[in-house]
Design an enzyme around this catalytic site. Structure first.
Site, PDB file in Angstrom:
ATOM      1  N   GLN A  29     134.544  23.054 -26.418  1.00 50.46           N
ATOM      2  CA  GLN A  29     133.996  23.646 -25.128  1.00 50.46           C
ATOM      3  C   GLN A  29     133.585  25.003 -25.137  1.00 50.46           C
ATOM      4  O   GLN A  29     132.688  25.448 -25.045  1.00 50.46           O
ATOM      5  CB  GLN A  29     134.984  23.384 -24.173  1.00 50.46           C
ATOM      6  N   ARG A  48     122.017  29.131 -24.115  1.00 44.36           N
ATOM      7  CA  ARG A  48     122.339  27.937 -23.249  1.00 44.36           C
ATOM      8  C   ARG A  48     122.796  28.217 -21.980  1.00 44.36           C
ATOM      9  O   ARG A  48     122.418  27.643 -20.915  1.00 44.36           O
ATOM     10  CB  ARG A  48     123.446  27.169 -24.026  1.00 44.36           C
ATOM     11  N   GLU A  89     132.978  13.153 -16.325  1.00 38.42           N
ATOM     12  CA  GLU A  89     133.770  13.335 -17.642  1.00 38.42           C
ATOM     13  C   GLU A  89     134.517  12.331 -18.015  1.00 38.42           C
ATOM     14  O   GLU A  89     135.268  11.726 -17.442  1.00 38.42           O
ATOM     15  CB  GLU A  89     134.527  14.760 -17.517  1.00 38.42           C
ATOM     16  N   GLU A 138     127.970   5.393 -16.696  1.00 38.85           N
ATOM     17  CA  GLU A 138     127.641   3.860 -16.537  1.00 38.85           C
ATOM     18  C   GLU A 138     128.588   3.149 -15.938  1.00 38.85           C
ATOM     19  O   GLU A 138     128.093   1.999 -15.173  1.00 38.85           O
ATOM     20  CB  GLU A 138     127.464   3.283 -17.699  1.00 38.85           C
ATOM     21  N   GLU A 148     124.031  18.725 -19.596  1.00 40.21           N
ATOM     22  CA  GLU A 148     123.595  19.614 -20.833  1.00 40.21           C
ATOM     23  C   GLU A 148     123.892  18.401 -21.762  1.00 40.21           C
ATOM     24  O   GLU A 148     124.815  18.115 -22.294  1.00 40.21           O
ATOM     25  CB  GLU A 148     124.576  20.692 -21.189  1.00 40.21           C
ATOM     26  N   GLU A 168     123.067  12.171 -30.963  1.00 42.28           N
ATOM     27  CA  GLU A 168     124.180  11.879 -29.939  1.00 42.28           C
ATOM     28  C   GLU A 168     123.942  10.843 -29.058  1.00 42.28           C
ATOM     29  O   GLU A 168     124.703  10.140 -28.422  1.00 42.28           O
ATOM     30  CB  GLU A 168     124.870  13.213 -29.377  1.00 42.28           C
TER      31      GLU A 168
END
Length: 453
Positions: free
Chosen positions: A68, A77, A123, A152, A187, A196
Site C-alpha cells: 500500500q 497517481r 476491500e 461482486e 484505482e 490483474e
C-alpha cells in the site's frame, strides 16, 4: 519453420489460446489454475478453491502495508485522484460514493472530505481493518463504511442508509433496485492497464450499483499506448542472462553425467524453452527516458468506463483496427537501434461522453489526468518493455519503417495475467523518400509472444 529469433506458429497458438476455448475440455484444466472453469477471474462465481487460489496468487499482496505504501508514495497517481475529487468537490457533495478496492482507504477519506453523504469502501483483504482505523483517525467513520468482501458479492445497507435508485419506480425491479450509487471511484489499473483483470470487477460493480443516467465513473476513460523504443542496455542484459543460464545448463548436464552417471540432456529443449520465455519473452518493468521513444506512440485500445464491456477487458484482438501499428523512425532524429517496444496507459477524469451521460450526468468542470508514459516521470506502473531478441539497426540518412499488429489475451494458467503477441516486419528507405517509394531493405515477418508477468 522458425528461426532462433522467432516463435513457431504452433507454439504461439498454444500460448495465447484462452482457457477452455477448444472444446470446453474441463478435464485438461489443472486444478490449481487461477481461473474458473469458464476462464473468468475467480472473484465472480468462483468455487471456494478458485477463490482461495486467487487470493494466494493475487489479493494477498494487497493485504500488506508495504505494498500500500508503494502505491501511496506514487505522487503522480495521488495527485491525479486528489485533483479529480477535490477539484470537483461540489459534484461529490451529498452524493453516494463507492470506492472499489479501497486498500488503506485514502480515496474514501478524500471523498468524505469533499462532502459525500455516504462512502462505501470495498476491500477484499484484511487491509479493510486498517482502512477502518484510517477512517477513525481522520474523523470520517460516520460517513465511510468499510465493507470487506468481493464487490461482486457484497450488499449495501439499502434501508439503513435510505438508499434509493434514481428512478423510485424501479426500486422493486431486480436488476435496478441496487443502482443507488452516484459515483464509483477506483484505482483498478494494472501494468499496461489490463494486467490483474480488476476491470472485470469494476464493470460488474458499475452494472449492479451505479445509477445509469446520472452516475459517474472515475477514472472516466483510459487509453493504452504502444511505441518502438531504444533500451539497448537492458535488452543486452536479458540476452546475457539467457546465455548464462544455457551455459550453466551445459555444465550441469556434463557434471551430472560424469559424477552420477545420469544423462539429463533429454531435458535440454524444455529447459531452453523455459529460459527463453523467462529472459527473452517476458515483458519488463521500466522507467524509460522520454527520448527512448523512437516514434510517435499509437493508441491500441481506448475504454469509456461507462460503456466498456467484459469482452473489452479480455484484451486486444488481432482484428481490432487499433491493434495495427505503422511506425516511421528517422535515424538522424533519434538514438538507435530499435531495442523493442513499450506499452503504457493514461487515465482521464472527466465528464461523461456517452449519449445518455452527456444529457443527464453532472459535468466535471475540473478534469484531471494521469499518464504512466515516459514523459510523465516515475509512477509505480512504469512502462512494460517488450525487448526484441535481435535489435533493428538504424542507418544514418535512412528511415526505418516497422509495421505490424499487437494482440493481448489472458493466459490459460492465470486469468489475471496476459500474453502479448507482437507480429511485425521492418523495411528501410532513404529519408525523404515517399512511404510507398523505393525500398532499400525489407525483412521478413517476425512474431513473438511475451508473457506479462
Amino acid at each position: 519453420m522458425s528461426s532462433p529469433n522467432q516463435v513457431s506458429s504452433s507454439e504461439t497458438a498454444e500460448k495465447i489460446t484462452p482457457i477452455m476455448e477448444n472444446g470446453n475440455d474441463k478435464k485438461n484444466v489443472c486444478q490449481f489454475v487461477n481461473a474458473t472453469s469458464e476462464g473468468e477471474i475467480p472473484s465472480f462465481n468462483g468455487s471456494d478453491q478458485d477463490k482461495a487460489t486467487d487470493f494466494a496468487n493475487y489479493f494477498c499482496s494487497y493485504a500488506q502495508l508495504y505494498h500500500q505504501k508503494q502505491m501511496l508514495a506514487d505522487h503522480n497517481r495521488m495527485a491525479a485522484y486528489h485533483a479529480a475529487i477535490m477539484g470537483n468537490a461540489h459534484v461529490f457533495k451529498d452524493k453516494v460514493v463507492m470506492d472499489v478496492g479501497t486498500g488503506s482507504g485514502i480515496l474514501a477519506v478524500w471523498c468524505a472530505q469533499a462532502g459525500a453523504r455516504r462512502v462505501y469502501a470495498i476491500e477484499y483483504t484484511d487491509m479493510a481493518k486498517h482502512a477502518r482505523s484510517v477512517m477513525e483517525a481522520n474523523g470520517v467513520s460516520d460517513v465511510v463504511t468499510v465493507i470487506q468482501g468481493a464487490v461482486e458479492d457484497i450488499e449495501l445497507p439499502m434501508e439503513q442508509d435510505q438508499l434509493e435508485p434514481e428512478d423510485p419506480s424501479s426500486s422493486q425491479e431486480e436488476g435496478k433496485k441496487h443502482q443507488v450509487v452516484d459515483i464509483i471511484i477506483s484505482e483498478w489499473m494494472g501494468y499496461f492497464l489490463l494486467r490483474e483483470s480488476m476491470l472485470d470487477s469494476l464493470i460488474r460493480a458499475r452494472d449492479k450499483f451505479l445509477k445509469p443516467k446520472t452516475g459517474l465513473m472515475l477514472p472516466s476513460h483510459t487509453t493504452m499506448y504502444f511505441a518502438p523504443i531504444f533500451d539497448e542496455e537492458e535488452r543486452k542484459i536479458s540476452n546475457q542472462e539467457y546465455s548464462g543460464a544455457m551455459s550453466d545448463w551445459g555444465e550441469f548436464v556434463d557434471s551430472t553425467q560424469s559424477v552420477y552417471g545420469v544423462n539429463m540432456s533429454i531435458l535440454g529443449k524444455d529447459f531452453e524453452k523455459e529460459q527463453k520465455e523467462y529472459y527473452l519473452l517476458s515483458s519488463r518493468w521500466a522507467e524509460l527516458r522520454p527520448d527512448a521513444v523512437l516514434s510517435e506512440p499509437v493508441v491500441v485500445k481506448e475504454l469509456d468506463m461507462m460503456t466498456c464491456t467484459l469482452a473489452d477487458s479480455k484484451g486486444i484482438t488481432y482484428n481490432d483496427p487499433r491493434a495495427q501499428f505503422d511506425f516511421d523512425i528517422v535515424s538522424d532524429d533519434v538514438n538507435g537501434p530499435v531495442s523493442g517496444f513499450a506499452g503504457w496507459f493514461t487515465a482521464n477524469f472527466q465528464s461523461r461522453t456517452d449519449e445518455v451521460g452527456r444529457i443527464h450526468a453532472p459535468q466535471l468542470p475540473s478534469a484531471a489526468f494521469l499518464s504512466t508514459g515516459p514523459e510523465a516521470g516515475y509512477t509505480h506502473w512504469g512502462q512494460q518493455t517488450f525487448h526484441l531478441v535481435s535489435s533493428i539497426p538504424l542507418i544514418k540518412g535512412e528511415t526505418t519503417n516497422i509495421r505490424g499488429c499487437i494482440e493481448m489475451s489472458r493466459t490459460k494458467e492465470n486469468a489475471r495475467l496476459y500474453n502479448c503477441r507482437i507480429r511485425y516486419e521492418s523495411s528501410r528507405r532513404k529519408s525523404g523518400e515517399e512511404k510507398d517509394g523505393v525500398v532499400l531493405m525489407k525483412g521478413g515477418v517476425i512474431e513473438h509472444v511475451y508473457q506479462i508477468p
